[in-house]
Scaffold this active site. Structure first.
Site, PDB file in Angstrom:
ATOM      1  N   ASP A 299       4.030 -10.072 -12.436  1.00 29.18           N
ATOM      2  CA  ASP A 299       4.487 -10.317 -13.666  1.00 29.18           C
ATOM      3  C   ASP A 299       5.818 -10.573 -13.904  1.00 29.18           C
ATOM      4  O   ASP A 299       6.581  -9.695 -13.877  1.00 29.18           O
ATOM      5  CB  ASP A 299       3.823  -9.724 -14.759  1.00 29.18           C
ATOM      6  CG  ASP A 299       3.793 -10.327 -16.322  1.00 29.18           C
ATOM      7  OD1 ASP A 299       4.669 -11.186 -16.367  1.00 29.18           O
ATOM      8  OD2 ASP A 299       3.130  -9.649 -17.129  1.00 29.18           O
TER       9      ASP A 299
ATOM     10  N   ARG B 158       7.435 -12.189 -16.472  1.00 31.78           N
ATOM     11  CA  ARG B 158       7.950 -12.752 -17.728  1.00 31.78           C
ATOM     12  C   ARG B 158       8.925 -11.570 -18.234  1.00 31.78           C
ATOM     13  O   ARG B 158       9.007 -10.442 -17.783  1.00 31.78           O
ATOM     14  CB  ARG B 158       6.587 -12.548 -18.705  1.00 31.78           C
ATOM     15  CG  ARG B 158       5.703 -13.727 -18.326  1.00 31.78           C
ATOM     16  CD  ARG B 158       4.561 -13.476 -19.260  1.00 31.78           C
ATOM     17  NE  ARG B 158       3.781 -12.591 -18.891  1.00 31.78           N
ATOM     18  CZ  ARG B 158       2.492 -12.136 -19.349  1.00 31.78           C
ATOM     19  NH1 ARG B 158       1.858 -12.750 -20.027  1.00 31.78           N
ATOM     20  NH2 ARG B 158       1.824 -11.192 -18.730  1.00 31.78           N
TER      21      ARG B 158
END
Length: 189
Positions: free
Chosen positions: A123, A125
């Site tokens: 991930d 983000r």
């Protein structure tokens, strides 16, 4: 965050109800959205929804993103609150790399393994713009509609008074994806 460009507030009628909408352009040129009800209570329901073109717009059932978006919009239209449309496609690897990850998933890799094969973490983000948007609206505490513990941890300066689960029934195409989110990414499913 510096140099954030902020749009005017407009009205957005939808099939779920009528929202107010405002756009935020970050330093990288990504444009994020806040959809919100007329009245924001002291601790509103907030959904931070990460962009998923394939699920949100094209109706893909390889993930649960589109269904989560629709669930959140229905709930916020009914109960009030805010949806932040976080423009970080494919856990922030971009659309081209997301499609490449899909191709690896077609060969048997799970979503985390596919990202690793492409040189990314599970991930990628970040959530600075989310905190900026919440602060812009004066939201200091909220009820967060999420299954992702990383989203909970990312909002350090905001008090999360309650985590509201967002449960979507699995289908044959996303069972492995949801299992990977739970087992390898710690999602609260």
């Amino acid at each position: 965050m510096k140099n954030i460009e902020i749009s005017q507030i407009a009205t957005l009628p939808t099939k779920y109800g009528t929202f107010k909408i405002q756009a935020f352009k970050d330093e990288l040129g990504k444009e994020h959205l806040a959809l919100f009800s007329d009245e924001l209570v002291e601790a509103p329901i907030v959904r931070v929804h990460s962009e998923c073109l394939t699920g949100d717009a094209l109706g893909s059932v390889k993930c649960d993103c589109g269904e989560q978006l629709h669930f959140a919009l229905e709930l916020i239209a009914k109960e009030g609150g805010m949806l932040i449309y976080h423009r970080q496609e494919g856990r922030n690897i971009g659309l081209l790399n997301k499609v490449n990850a899909y191709a690896l998933q077609d060969k048997g890799y799970n979503t985390v393994e596919a990202n690793h094969q492409l040189g990314f973490s599970a991930d990628e983000r970040t959530y600075e713009i989310v905190e900026f948007i919440l602060n812009h609206f004066g939201i200091k505490k909220l009820k967060l509609l999420t299954n992702n513990p990383k989203k909970i941890e990312s909002l350090g300066s905001i008090e999360i008074v309650e985590r509201l689960p967002i449960q979507i029934a699995p289908n044959p195409y996303n069972e492995k994806y949801l299992k990977t989110k739970k087992d390898e990414m710690g999602h609260l499913l």
